[in-house]
Write an enzyme that holds these catalytic residues in place. Sequence first.
Site, PDB file in Angstrom:
ATOM      1  CB  CYS A   1      17.552 -61.906 -38.608  1.00 49.01           C
ATOM      2  SG  CYS A   1      18.875 -62.884 -39.310  1.00 49.01           S
TER       3      CYS A   1
ATOM      4  CB  SER B   1     -17.117 -66.923 -21.098  1.00 49.35           C
ATOM      5  OG  SER B   1     -16.199 -66.005 -20.736  1.00 49.35           O
ATOM      6  CG  LEU B   2     -17.871 -65.850 -15.301  1.00 48.84           C
ATOM      7  CD1 LEU B   2     -16.946 -65.870 -14.096  1.00 48.84           C
ATOM      8  CD2 LEU B   2     -19.323 -65.825 -14.849  1.00 48.84           C
TER       9      LEU B   2
ATOM     10  CG  ASP C   1      -5.067 -66.829 -13.712  1.00 44.56           C
ATOM     11  OD1 ASP C   1      -5.727 -67.138 -14.719  1.00 44.56           O
ATOM     12  OD2 ASP C   1      -4.107 -66.043 -13.743  1.00 44.56           O
TER      13      ASP C   1
ATOM     14  CE1 TYR D   1      -4.090 -92.334   1.146  1.00 40.18           C
ATOM     15  CE2 TYR D   1      -2.030 -92.762  -0.035  1.00 40.18           C
ATOM     16  CZ  TYR D   1      -3.394 -92.494  -0.047  1.00 40.18           C
ATOM     17  OH  TYR D   1      -4.047 -92.389  -1.244  1.00 40.18           O
ATOM     18  CG  ASP D   2       3.364 -94.226   1.615  1.00 40.85           C
ATOM     19  OD1 ASP D   2       2.491 -93.743   0.870  1.00 40.85           O
ATOM     20  OD2 ASP D   2       4.451 -93.682   1.862  1.00 40.85           O
TER      21      ASP D   2
ATOM     22  CE  LYS E   1     -12.641 -64.758 -14.165  1.00 40.57           C
ATOM     23  NZ  LYS E   1     -11.516 -65.381 -14.844  1.00 40.57           N
TER      24      LYS E   1
ATOM     25  CG  ASP F   1       2.521 -88.308   4.337  1.00 38.70           C
ATOM     26  OD1 ASP F   1       1.331 -88.038   4.587  1.00 38.70           O
ATOM     27  OD2 ASP F   1       3.343 -87.505   3.866  1.00 38.70           O
TER      28      ASP F   1
ATOM     29  NE  ARG G   1     -15.452 -71.419 -21.442  1.00 38.46           N
ATOM     30  CZ  ARG G   1     -15.396 -70.541 -22.423  1.00 38.46           C
ATOM     31  NH1 ARG G   1     -14.309 -70.457 -23.151  1.00 38.46           N
ATOM     32  NH2 ARG G   1     -16.412 -69.761 -22.681  1.00 38.46           N
TER      33      ARG G   1
ATOM     34  CD  GLU H   1     -10.444 -71.936 -13.784  1.00 39.50           C
ATOM     35  OE1 GLU H   1     -11.592 -72.221 -14.207  1.00 39.50           O
ATOM     36  OE2 GLU H   1      -9.726 -71.093 -14.321  1.00 39.50           O
TER      37      GLU H   1
HETATM   38  S1  IVH Z   1     -18.280 -69.607 -13.008  1.00 33.31           S
HETATM   39  C1  IVH Z   1     -21.451 -69.728 -16.054  1.00 33.31           C
HETATM   40  N1  IVH Z   1     -16.649 -69.497 -10.957  1.00 33.31           N
HETATM   41  O1  IVH Z   1     -13.386 -67.920 -15.173  1.00 33.31           O
HETATM   42  C2  IVH Z   1     -20.361 -69.489 -15.090  1.00 33.31           C
HETATM   43  N2  IVH Z   1     -15.719 -69.367 -13.131  1.00 33.31           N
HETATM   44  O2  IVH Z   1     -14.157 -65.873 -17.103  1.00 33.31           O
HETATM   45  C3  IVH Z   1     -19.059 -69.931 -15.582  1.00 33.31           C
HETATM   46  N3  IVH Z   1     -13.290 -69.222 -13.171  1.00 33.31           N
HETATM   47  O3  IVH Z   1     -14.289 -70.100 -17.775  1.00 33.31           O
HETATM   48  C4  IVH Z   1     -17.925 -69.804 -14.722  1.00 33.31           C
HETATM   49  N4  IVH Z   1     -12.979 -69.277 -11.004  1.00 33.31           N
HETATM   50  O4  IVH Z   1     -12.537 -70.877 -16.086  1.00 33.31           O
HETATM   51  C5  IVH Z   1     -16.755 -69.469 -12.286  1.00 33.31           C
HETATM   52  N5  IVH Z   1     -15.324 -69.430  -9.058  1.00 33.31           N
HETATM   53  C6  IVH Z   1     -15.442 -69.422 -10.379  1.00 33.31           C
HETATM   54  C7  IVH Z   1     -14.301 -69.338 -11.233  1.00 33.31           C
HETATM   55  C8  IVH Z   1     -14.500 -69.300 -12.604  1.00 33.31           C
HETATM   56  C9  IVH Z   1     -12.391 -69.213 -12.190  1.00 33.31           C
HETATM   57  C10 IVH Z   1     -12.958 -69.133 -14.613  1.00 33.31           C
HETATM   58  C11 IVH Z   1     -13.597 -70.207 -15.459  1.00 33.31           C
HETATM   59  C12 IVH Z   1     -14.391 -69.484 -16.515  1.00 33.31           C
HETATM   60  C13 IVH Z   1     -13.760 -68.139 -16.508  1.00 33.31           C
HETATM   61  C14 IVH Z   1     -14.752 -67.109 -16.978  1.00 33.31           C
END
Ligand code: IVH
Length: 672
Positions: A429, A85-86, A120, A39-40, A118, A36, A139, A176
């Site tokens: 209330c 979305s998924l 969060d 780097y600094d 996935k 570090d 999004r 993400e």
């Molecule tokens: S793919 C068309 N991959 O989950 C495919 N999504 O429920 C679109 N997310 O809006 C998403 N990890 O915010 C994908 N490895 C991953 C993910 C991921 C988290 C989230 C993302 C998406 C949401 C869908």
Amino acid sequence: MGTLTPDARARWEHLCRTLEGHNYRYYVLDDPDITDGKYDLLWRELAALETAHAELCSPDSPTQRVGAKPSSGFAEVAHSHPMLSLANALDEAEMRAFDRRVSERLGHESVEYVAEPKLDGLAVSLRYEQGRLIQAATRGDGHRGEDITANIRTISSVPLRLRGDDIPATLVVRGEVYMPLAGFQTLNAAQQARGEKPFANPRNAAAGSLRQLDPKISAERPLTVCFYGVGALSAEKDIQQHSELLAQLQAWGLRVSPEYAVLQGVDACLQYFRVMAARRAGLGYDIDGVVYKLNQLQEQALLGAVSRAPRWAIAHKFPAEEALTRVSAIEIQVGRTGALTPVARLMPVTVGGVTVTNATLHNAEEISRKDVRVGDTVVVRRAGDVIPEVVRVLMEQRPADTHAFEFPSICPVCASAVTRVEGEVVARCSGGLYCPAQRVQAIRHFASRRAMDVEGLGEKRVEQLVQQGLVHKVSDLYGLSLESLVKLERMGDKSAENLLLALEQSKHTSFACFLFALGIRDVGEATARALASHFGTLERLQGADEEALQAVADVGPVVAKQIVLFFSQAHNREVVSALLAAGVVWPDEHPVDEEFPLAGKNFVITGSLSSLSRQQAKERLQALGARVSGSVSSKTDYLVCGEKAGSKHTKAEALSIPILDESAFLTFLQNI
Ligand code: IVH
């Protein structure tokens, strides 16, 4: 300022490249090869060089991540490719059903998938042109998001420039943004030390940090990013598989999940899921399932998408997490609108890696239906970012001496009567702003970031101001003096000065923020914005009757009634006058008059236009005073319709709303 020698420029180039390389190793590969301290030193040399030669400083220099000024709001960005979305699978059977559908459609026995955790956090879309980061967006509704470029630039794992020689002309990359748990804990400890409310979970903390209008604040938040797909990629590269795409993204300096795996068939997917579930608590960041995608991009294209989600991917979610603990007390919280919420205080317990000490019991009905009592052992559930809740009581473990909880008939804070409107579950209330709890919440709301944005007025501080009798109503905030503030406990000279300064700064606001800050029941941010742009001035809004209010796209009869009621009450009008007298001001909204010939008119734009973008069309209309919204309703005055319009066109036709095609629209604009 020194003359810029070729040597200095070469050194600058070299330092930029070297620091970018170290950033990449540290943030993307997680494998630093420099201390570090070193780097600094390099960083400081670069900064010094840029101070000496202002012409060197470029927006993508490693020193420039936090250069941008706070903005007054986020601009809207139209996604060139929708952010989908998924679909979810909640158990093994649903995963198998997904795999069966895919195999049948493709005519394969066994399908190749890529599995990724996935994450969060929050989905973001970043646009790189000629390798430079030019825009980042949330999004939003999948078609339009908010421009968060300045905040995204502060995240160290986001490259400002792509690496390598084979850089695409355009890359729209999706990923993400999330907050690792260690950073989340540090941030929350700091929030609490400042007397501010801790974030409920890392996801909320990440969302709150990304939406900071001041990029300096987001820069201090420990955010990171993982990329998992592309929206657009100019065609120079021949990529056939999702796994190749991930490897390519990583090579361009874009961090991808180190956990991704290529798997053959559904059984391997289910096995990966079990392994991830077991490793989840030790990952150091929150995940809420596993995402599976077809590995062959050609197969993805073959399957396509249904409305909001692709057919070639699925999220296998972890089941909501539960734990057992004991109820040590049941308390009633009084919210801003007087709503009484019973909360169970719990013996601390970890649910999915997070310590839970409170859980909501929702309302009187829920509490009696579940018959939750002090001393009971209960099942607590925490699912994603939802507030933990008590699911049920283990009756067989109930101690002998418990009593059914009696919901109070008077407010536990101010002793006013508790009322319940027919047909509503919420008990309230009736004390209004006489009730200190409601007052505290109303003041907190007033000062909150999206309202008047007074920095440093957390819950504890407001409680103190109310308890000490310094603030009864929101307008009293602007009458606070240094002498009265420094007498408060835990308030040094510096904090008092800062608070007064923050209050002073908050006086410059927007009409919409001011309206939202007043805390009129049912007037959220979006409605406040719609009211502000429709009426333009406070006088006009105050003078509007229910019918006039309902002309605003977001306002129905219930909301209209609340607004009229609010302004008809003398104490509210006094507060409004006192705020204006204290110097609260805002720049004019587009006033509704002749200068804005389309004032009060609602437009919807759909399909693609050829001579201007939808955004440009929107700006033209707004400049003429029109309101442009995303969906067709009976309040829409015109639909502007480009090529390939879909359901909006059909709906407008059904409602007999005038439809302007592109040439009619251009003529219309010319004739105004
Ligand atoms: S793919 C068309 N991959 O989950 C495919 N999504 O429920 C679109 N997310 O809006 C998403 N990890 O915010 C994908 N490895 C991953 C993910 C991921 C988290 C989230 C993302 C998406 C949401 C869908």
